[in-house]
Design a protein around this motif. Structure first.
Motif, short mmCIF file in Angstrom:
data_model
loop_
_atom_site.label_atom_id
_atom_site.label_comp_id
_atom_site.label_asym_id
_atom_site.label_seq_id
_atom_site.Cartn_x
_atom_site.Cartn_y
_atom_site.Cartn_z
N PRO A 182 -35.26 0.81 -25.32
CA PRO A 182 -34.54 1.36 -24.16
C PRO A 182 -33.15 0.74 -24.02
N ALA A 183 -32.20 1.55 -23.60
CA ALA A 183 -30.84 1.08 -23.36
C ALA A 183 -30.19 2.00 -22.33
N ASP A 184 -29.09 1.53 -21.78
CA ASP A 184 -28.36 2.35 -20.80
C ASP A 184 -27.43 3.35 -21.46
N PHE A 185 -26.88 2.97 -22.63
CA PHE A 185 -25.96 3.86 -23.35
C PHE A 185 -26.09 3.65 -24.85
N LEU A 186 -25.79 4.70 -25.60
CA LEU A 186 -25.61 4.63 -27.05
C LEU A 186 -24.20 5.11 -27.35
N LEU A 187 -23.40 4.24 -27.96
CA LEU A 187 -22.04 4.58 -28.39
C LEU A 187 -22.09 5.00 -29.84
N LEU A 188 -21.69 6.23 -30.11
CA LEU A 188 -21.91 6.85 -31.41
C LEU A 188 -20.56 7.25 -32.02
N GLU A 189 -20.18 6.62 -33.11
CA GLU A 189 -18.92 6.93 -33.78
C GLU A 189 -19.14 7.94 -34.89
N VAL A 190 -18.34 8.99 -34.88
CA VAL A 190 -18.38 9.99 -35.96
C VAL A 190 -18.04 9.32 -37.28
N GLY A 191 -18.74 9.72 -38.35
CA GLY A 191 -18.42 9.20 -39.67
C GLY A 191 -17.21 9.87 -40.27
N LEU A 192 -17.22 11.22 -40.31
CA LEU A 192 -16.12 11.98 -40.89
C LEU A 192 -16.04 13.34 -40.21
N GLY A 193 -14.90 13.65 -39.64
CA GLY A 193 -14.71 14.94 -39.00
C GLY A 193 -15.35 14.96 -37.63
N GLY A 194 -16.41 15.76 -37.49
CA GLY A 194 -17.10 15.88 -36.22
C GLY A 194 -18.07 17.04 -36.23
N ARG A 195 -17.58 18.23 -36.47
CA ARG A 195 -18.40 19.44 -36.37
C ARG A 195 -19.63 19.37 -37.24
N LEU B 127 -18.93 -1.96 -20.69
CA LEU B 127 -20.30 -1.67 -20.26
C LEU B 127 -21.16 -2.93 -20.24
N GLU B 128 -20.99 -3.77 -21.26
CA GLU B 128 -21.78 -5.00 -21.30
C GLU B 128 -21.36 -5.95 -20.19
N ALA B 129 -20.08 -5.99 -19.85
CA ALA B 129 -19.64 -6.81 -18.71
C ALA B 129 -20.24 -6.30 -17.40
N GLU B 130 -20.53 -5.01 -17.37
CA GLU B 130 -21.15 -4.38 -16.20
C GLU B 130 -22.66 -4.66 -16.14
N GLY B 131 -23.18 -5.32 -17.19
CA GLY B 131 -24.60 -5.63 -17.24
C GLY B 131 -25.44 -4.54 -17.88
N LYS B 132 -24.79 -3.58 -18.54
CA LYS B 132 -25.52 -2.50 -19.18
C LYS B 132 -26.03 -2.93 -20.56
N ILE B 133 -27.17 -2.37 -20.93
CA ILE B 133 -27.70 -2.56 -22.29
C ILE B 133 -27.13 -1.45 -23.16
N VAL B 134 -26.49 -1.84 -24.26
CA VAL B 134 -25.73 -0.88 -25.05
C VAL B 134 -26.14 -0.93 -26.52
N HIS B 135 -26.48 0.22 -27.08
CA HIS B 135 -26.62 0.39 -28.52
C HIS B 135 -25.29 0.93 -29.07
N ALA B 136 -25.02 0.71 -30.35
CA ALA B 136 -23.80 1.27 -30.94
C ALA B 136 -24.02 1.58 -32.41
N TYR B 137 -23.33 2.63 -32.86
CA TYR B 137 -23.40 3.06 -34.26
C TYR B 137 -21.98 3.30 -34.75
N ILE B 138 -21.59 2.59 -35.82
CA ILE B 138 -20.23 2.71 -36.36
C ILE B 138 -20.30 2.85 -37.88
N SER B 139 -19.19 3.26 -38.46
CA SER B 139 -19.06 3.28 -39.92
C SER B 139 -17.57 3.32 -40.27
N PRO B 140 -17.21 2.80 -41.46
CA PRO B 140 -18.08 2.07 -42.37
C PRO B 140 -18.26 0.63 -41.90
N HIS B 141 -19.11 -0.13 -42.60
CA HIS B 141 -19.23 -1.55 -42.30
C HIS B 141 -18.20 -2.31 -43.12
#
Length: 424
Positions: A133-146, A65-79
């Motif tokens: 503002p951003a074009d996408f937010l990439l959101l990683e599940v911490g544990l499980g999902g539901r 997405l960033e190579a495409e020129g998109k502005i991207v937020h992201a959330y991951i865990s753990p650090h």
């Protein structure tokens, strides 16, 4: 509030709930409402679940997405080395001043109401994401999902389910079908989900949940597939095949992760040049990462030094396959694990590619298995195993016993984070 450092605030927030993990959406939904519902003011979300590979898939999607020129937020865990790694705003780790601001706001509005650390920090992250503002937010599940705090998102743009295998059974269920039902909890009506190769029982559950909620599936082997032919990666999506470079991330398991990332990107409409960048530019530390400088590398002398944070049987199998493909050198292992992980399954997967193992405790982790326990378990599986006081001692001894070898430090993301901090 007088705290000026995020670490001090995070330490305070730990006292708001007695358990580090207690899955529910009630507490984060309550706080998000008090914060003005930032979860409803986010860029288009791509939500990633799965047992292994979701982080690598996310990293490749971000690179594309960033190579495409998109502005991207992201959330991951753990650090790994610092909390800021969890929150990426417009491609950059969140600044200390901004992190302090959203943590303080969340703490002040929450007061002393019970909420886990992951839940309140997820709410704080959404506050930060909602303001830029951003074009996408990439959101990683911490544990499980539901019942994961990230699943407060009701209308994502896309979802993704990476390979599912037994892990965190005390929270998600004792068999792969039960675990798959929790992971499939991120499926939403009308929202396409890219699904990686799954065990038969897991795939059936995903299909059942998708049918029940009305989520279209893009399944490996059906709508998309990936393979390697003559040194290039071949990806098929909706009947159209393209050839691309191999991923920079090491290991045969990354081919499947790359395939899922490409399916997500091609569904969005990303150009071929950006698809290549998704594979070649992605960076995901502590996943079969070659260490090239620092005191541990010096201790390894003429041996190669690698680092991997995988900690379950499937991760052990993936690391073993990666080592097997490298060929040439003998392999030694330096292993430390938490007592909540299945060390027997992990090490049994590694036994086919390594003979010698050094068991260590993870520094500063009360839940670490002891070095003798790790070594004794390894001996029971046929390893030549002994203990070491530190990772540096283990690496040095392994390099002495096996000159010119390949040494893998593995077994825990907590250990990997410690290694990355200490090795500079």
């Amino acid at each position: 509030m007088t705290a000026t450092h995020s670490s001090a605030i995070l330490d305070r927030l730990k006292s708001l709930y007695p358990k580090s993990i207690d899955l529910t959406l009630n507490r984060p939904l309550r706080l998000l409402k008090q914060l003005g519902n930032p979860d409803q003011q986010l860029p288009p979300v791509i939500h990633f679940a799965g047992t292994n590979g979701k982080g690598s898939t996310l990293a490749m999607v971000r690179a594309g997405l960033e190579a495409e020129g998109k502005i991207v937020h992201a959330y991951i865990s753990p650090h790994l080395t610092k909390f800021h790694e969890r929150i990426r705003l417009s491609g950059q780790l969140i600044a200390e001043s901004e992190l302090v601001k959203v943590l303080q706001e969340s703490e002040e509005i929450n007061g002393q109401q019970p909420i886990s650390l992951f839940e309140i920090t997820t709410c704080a992250a959404m506050l930060a994401f909602s303001r830029i503002p951003a074009d996408f937010l990439l959101l990683e599940v911490g544990l499980g999902g539901r019942l994961d705090a990230t699943n407060v998102i009701t209308h994502p743009h896309l979802t993704s389910i990476s390979p599912i295998s037994p892990d965190h059974q005390e929270f998600l269920g004792n068999d792969v079908a039960a675990i798959a039902r929790e992971k499939a909890g991120i499926l939403k009506s009308g929202v396409p989900c890219v699904v990686s190769r799954q065990p038969r029982a897991a795939m059936q559950v995903i299909r059942d949940v998708a049918r029940d909620v009305g989520a279209p599936l893009l399944v490996r082997g059906e709508e998309w597939d990936v393979d390697i032919h003559e040194g290039v990666l071949s990806h098929r999506f909706n009947g159209e095949a393209i050839d691309l470079p191999l991923p920079a991330l090491v290991g045969p398991h990354q081919i499947g992760n790359a395939g899922a990332a490409l399916a997500l990107l091609r569904h969005i409409g990303v150009r071929s040049t950006s698809l290549s960048s998704a594979l070649t530019d992605a960076d995901w530390p502590a996943r079969m990462q070659r260490l090239k400088s620092g005191p541990l590398v010096a201790a390894a002398a003429d041996s190669e030094l690698w680092l991997d944070g995988g900690h379950n049987k499937a991760a052990g199998q993936a690391a073993a396959q990666a080592l097997q493909e490298m060929k040439g050198n003998k392999n030694g292992i330096v292993c430390g694990m938490l007592n909540s992980k299945g060390i027997g399954g992990y090490l049994s997967a590694m036994r086919s590619v390594a003979e010698r193992l050094y068991g260590i405790a993870i520094p500063g982790e009360a839940a670490s298995l002891s070095a003798p326990y790790v070594a004794e378990t390894a001996q029971g599986l046929g390893f030549k195993a002994e203990t070491a006081e530190t990772a540096e001692q283990a690496v040095s001894r392994c390099a002495t016993e096996m000159p010119g070898s390949r040494i893998l430090i593995c077994g825990s993301l907590y250990l990997a984070g410690n290694i990355l901090r200490e090795n500079g």
